[in-house]
Design a protein around this motif. Sequence first.
Motif, PDB file in Angstrom:
ATOM      1  N   GLY A 230       2.794   8.213  11.640  1.00  0.00           N
ATOM      2  CA  GLY A 230       2.772   8.132  10.182  1.00  0.00           C
ATOM      3  C   GLY A 230       1.757   9.086   9.580  1.00  0.00           C
ATOM      4  O   GLY A 230       0.755   9.446  10.214  1.00  0.00           O
ATOM      5  N   ILE A 231       2.031   9.527   8.384  1.00  0.00           N
ATOM      6  CA  ILE A 231       1.082  10.365   7.634  1.00  0.00           C
ATOM      7  C   ILE A 231       0.695   9.592   6.389  1.00  0.00           C
ATOM      8  O   ILE A 231       1.557   9.216   5.591  1.00  0.00           O
ATOM      9  CB  ILE A 231       1.706  11.721   7.258  1.00  0.00           C
ATOM     10  N   ASP A 232      -0.582   9.341   6.223  1.00  0.00           N
ATOM     11  CA  ASP A 232      -1.078   8.534   5.110  1.00  0.00           C
ATOM     12  C   ASP A 232      -1.187   9.411   3.860  1.00  0.00           C
ATOM     13  O   ASP A 232      -1.977  10.363   3.840  1.00  0.00           O
ATOM     14  CB  ASP A 232      -2.446   7.953   5.477  1.00  0.00           C
ATOM     15  N   PRO A 233      -0.421   9.110   2.810  1.00  0.00           N
ATOM     16  CA  PRO A 233      -0.479   9.959   1.610  1.00  0.00           C
ATOM     17  C   PRO A 233      -1.857   9.967   0.958  1.00  0.00           C
ATOM     18  O   PRO A 233      -2.275  10.982   0.390  1.00  0.00           O
ATOM     19  CB  PRO A 233       0.576   9.343   0.683  1.00  0.00           C
ATOM     20  N   LEU A 234      -2.567   8.840   1.042  1.00  0.00           N
ATOM     21  CA  LEU A 234      -3.901   8.780   0.436  1.00  0.00           C
ATOM     22  C   LEU A 234      -4.855   9.732   1.148  1.00  0.00           C
ATOM     23  O   LEU A 234      -5.649  10.431   0.509  1.00  0.00           O
ATOM     24  CB  LEU A 234      -4.433   7.349   0.487  1.00  0.00           C
ATOM     25  N   ALA A 235      -4.752   9.773   2.477  1.00  0.00           N
ATOM     26  CA  ALA A 235      -5.596  10.692   3.248  1.00  0.00           C
ATOM     27  C   ALA A 235      -5.246  12.143   2.913  1.00  0.00           C
ATOM     28  O   ALA A 235      -6.131  13.005   2.810  1.00  0.00           O
ATOM     29  CB  ALA A 235      -5.425  10.439   4.741  1.00  0.00           C
TER      30      ALA A 235
ATOM     31  N   GLN B 186      -3.027   3.333  -6.717  1.00  0.00           N
ATOM     32  CA  GLN B 186      -2.621   4.431  -5.846  1.00  0.00           C
ATOM     33  C   GLN B 186      -1.510   5.252  -6.489  1.00  0.00           C
ATOM     34  O   GLN B 186      -1.481   6.482  -6.374  1.00  0.00           O
ATOM     35  CB  GLN B 186      -2.186   3.868  -4.486  1.00  0.00           C
TER      36      GLN B 186
ATOM     37  N   GLU C 210       1.371  17.560   8.477  1.00  0.00           N
ATOM     38  CA  GLU C 210       0.145  17.842   7.714  1.00  0.00           C
ATOM     39  C   GLU C 210      -0.004  19.335   7.487  1.00  0.00           C
ATOM     40  O   GLU C 210      -0.507  19.760   6.441  1.00  0.00           O
ATOM     41  CB  GLU C 210      -1.073  17.293   8.455  1.00  0.00           C
TER      42      GLU C 210
ATOM     43  N   ALA D 247       0.873  -1.172   0.000  1.00  0.00           N
ATOM     44  CA  ALA D 247       0.000   0.000   0.000  1.00  0.00           C
ATOM     45  C   ALA D 247       0.910   1.221   0.000  1.00  0.00           C
ATOM     46  O   ALA D 247       2.030   1.188   0.511  1.00  0.00           O
ATOM     47  CB  ALA D 247      -0.908   0.004   1.231  1.00  0.00           C
TER      48      ALA D 247
ATOM     49  N   LYS E  62       4.421   2.562  12.885  1.00  0.00           N
ATOM     50  CA  LYS E  62       3.132   2.238  13.502  1.00  0.00           C
ATOM     51  C   LYS E  62       3.221   2.346  15.010  1.00  0.00           C
ATOM     52  O   LYS E  62       2.291   2.798  15.671  1.00  0.00           O
ATOM     53  CB  LYS E  62       2.704   0.819  13.098  1.00  0.00           C
TER      54      LYS E  62
ATOM     55  N   HIS F 103       2.885   4.388   0.809  1.00  0.00           N
ATOM     56  CA  HIS F 103       3.318   5.128   1.986  1.00  0.00           C
ATOM     57  C   HIS F 103       4.109   6.347   1.524  1.00  0.00           C
ATOM     58  O   HIS F 103       4.327   6.544   0.327  1.00  0.00           O
ATOM     59  CB  HIS F 103       4.120   4.250   2.954  1.00  0.00           C
ATOM     60  N   MET F 104       4.540   7.171   2.475  1.00  0.00           N
ATOM     61  CA  MET F 104       5.175   8.436   2.101  1.00  0.00           C
ATOM     62  C   MET F 104       6.476   8.248   1.328  1.00  0.00           C
ATOM     63  O   MET F 104       6.842   9.078   0.498  1.00  0.00           O
ATOM     64  CB  MET F 104       5.417   9.297   3.339  1.00  0.00           C
TER      65      MET F 104
END
Length: 889
Positions: A536-541, A132, A569, A52, A531, A54-55
């Motif tokens: 963590g910063i979710d790139p999708l979010a 993605q 963010e 998935a 985790k 990630h940054m």
Amino acid sequence: MTSEALPKGYEPADVEARWIKYWQEDKTFTPDPDGPGEPYSIVIPPPNVTGALHMGHALNITIQDILCRYHRQRGRKVLWVPGTDHAGIATQNVVERSLAAKGVSREAIGREAFIEEVWKWRAEYGGKILNQIRRLGASVDWTRERFTFDEGLSRAVREVFVRLYEEGLIYRGDYIINWCPRCHTALADLEVEYAPHIGKLYHIRYPVEEMPDTFLTIATTRPETLLGDTAVAVHPEDERYKEFVGKHAILPLVGRRLPIIADAYVEREFGTGCLKVTPAHDMNDFELGRKHHLEVIAVQDEAGNINENAPEKYRGLDRAEARRIIIEDLKEQKLLDDIRDYEHNVGECYRCRTVIEPYVSKQWFVKTGPLARAAREAVEHGRTTILPDQWTKTYYDWLDNIRDWCVSRQIWWGHRIPAWTCEACGELIVAREDPTTCPKCGATTLTRDPDVLDTWFSSALWPFSTLGWPDQTKELKTFYPTTVLSTAFDILFFWVARMMMMGLHFMKDVPFKEVYIHALVRDAEGRKMSKSLGNGIDPLAMMDRYGTDALRFTLAAFAAMGRDIKLSEERIEGYRHFVNKIWNAARFALMHIGEGAPDISLEEAAKAGLCHAVILSRLERLKAKVSASIESYQFNDAAQELYGFFWREFCDWYLEMAKVDLGGEDAAKKGAAKRVLYAVLSEVLTLMHPFMPFVTQEIWSKLPGVADPNLARMPYPEARPGLVSETAEADMELLKAVVVGVRNIRAELNINPGVKLTALVHADSDSEVASLTANTAMIVFLAKLECFEAGLTITAPKASASTAAGTCALYVPLSGAVDFDVEFLRLSKEEVKTVKELTIVEKKLGNEDFVSRAPAEVVAKEREKQEALGERLARLRELKDRIRKLMAE
């Protein structure tokens, strides 16, 4: 064309989906190998099919996309190959967990059925990460998407294996390898991750044969492996043990006679200086055993349980339980001298975190010596450059200390090793096609090796296998070697070095000319995202919340070579404001451009006013700086240049100045302003496109008269060196200094914006006077003045504020504009309030209890507040002094 062509606000989701679909259907990023232009190619580091976004992915995709879009603009035929890795162990683990949730195991359904389940899983979930990546705007050629397990790449893998075997560079043999008892497979050295662990150091007494009450004490962290000891070793120059060399020790709990050998490998300073030698269960002991021709006795099975080679009492115990019981037995026999706490690094499986076991088994190996030498020399001789250069030494160190590569894995998902054994005569057959008979004896009962190849074996071929090798395709001829590889430092050995080895061996050329090692993305405090920390910063979010362009530009703006990125963010949100600024400026421009700009030359338009000449001059400098920065992988410099030009020079200054001509009655000046506005907007959109493809493309599609509605196909704006004017830029800097000086005085003294002021400038030269006089109207407009004058003999009037404006002195008479008494009172109140706030902060920081117990970030914020309040107080007192003097005049 009017601003209604663009909605009032920019909504990224719809725009992004529409252009992603358009580019793919248009095949914008599918190059013709026979087409014009110098080739430029990149292969995407294939993410695991289980992955998935990630940054780290987001950063690397952004970097690669900037390079690809930029070099297309430069006229090169660009191929960016996308794809995924079958990720043997990772994918098998995911599918096994899925089956376990249904109460099924892979052993129960068998190999063929399990492989079918993996393919089903891949069909359902395998495209997740590619979708993605698509969302990020990656300008890859989706028509050439590859998978390390597709038919073409499988053929390449088989060809490479067979050729290496025929050349004597692949062999099978008994060797000690890293073994995961959980995954039941071998691991390459690089697939073992070491973690600090507080364990125990056990001091065990080994009786010396024929020397009653004489013992050699040995320190070990793994007492359960003593069941497989076949020698005791000491350093040949260690005076403590010289008399024992050549004698035998008796193995505790087993009774086996162990030769006492001397070898310089033994560290005299570690433990007691005596080493137990367990060739089957320690990498270094294995080499020591081969050197001294020691027996290899394995006492653990594939699951890490004690096997039949150990005394019956311990058979079947898992390694942890065996350790516990062995320690008890040693204590009982008074053979345990001491137990001490001991911190050391413990190897773990990189997939499941199980503690690995050294394990002797029959495995397949690649002889890396000659391959590694070639890979090292290619970098030494400059055929491939690693950037930043600090990673070159790391690359050399690894190649200099490389061991043969264990490429066999005892799992089911992966490239099956193309080797068969004849059951009749034992002949080993390695072949490109599945054999039906034994070439030696003609028998037909052939058994295929059950193992699969290490995932990195197929990945190592990626730069040429994805281009059609072993067939000599047009793509291979045109786009190999690839131009650049952008990747993370943690796979410099796993992947980069192995691609170098394979590319040089099979293609006789390096796989890429440059390797760019990008930074780590950390949190705002500089910590690694994880985790466990929940940071963590979710790139999708972030893309959902702020749009893809804002995320991409943030990553680019902080992607300084060799320096990790501290991401928050808030920074992404900040660059979303920049996207909105671009959008709103474009709406303003489109409203004034209308159906198009007049067909006059920019050289002619530049003569219509200083602001037009300067913005065109600055645009030329911007083109050169952005180009140079991208070419040298200084993405942050390019991004900051674009940001500074667009926000400060174009929006804050040029658009304000251009309003005079755009809203005036002079048709020639209005036409020149339209022409410059159109040129600057269209060219800046092109420069920004590699960084922010979506918002730039959407605005571009609304521009009247563009040569191609697809901005991704537009060339880099041509250079117009004749438009660069140092004189105009210097004149503008002086004008800005005067305007900013007036604005600062107005703000500091709290003068109402509606009050028209007078400004006077004492200049140092006739040229400065001429420049300011020629631009009087613009200065009056921007500074909201009633009148303005510049001269060589101007002096400061009474009751005036003064400041420097470049090398000139600026005076603003204040009589009638400022009520000095009211302003002095206001500043005094502000001073009292600031002193109170500062006292509270200083009291808090003077409290040792607070400073020592409060979180570091809280204390740091208080110190920042203290500094800001101190500066504010100093400024207030300075302003009060100024007004006190003005009141006295």
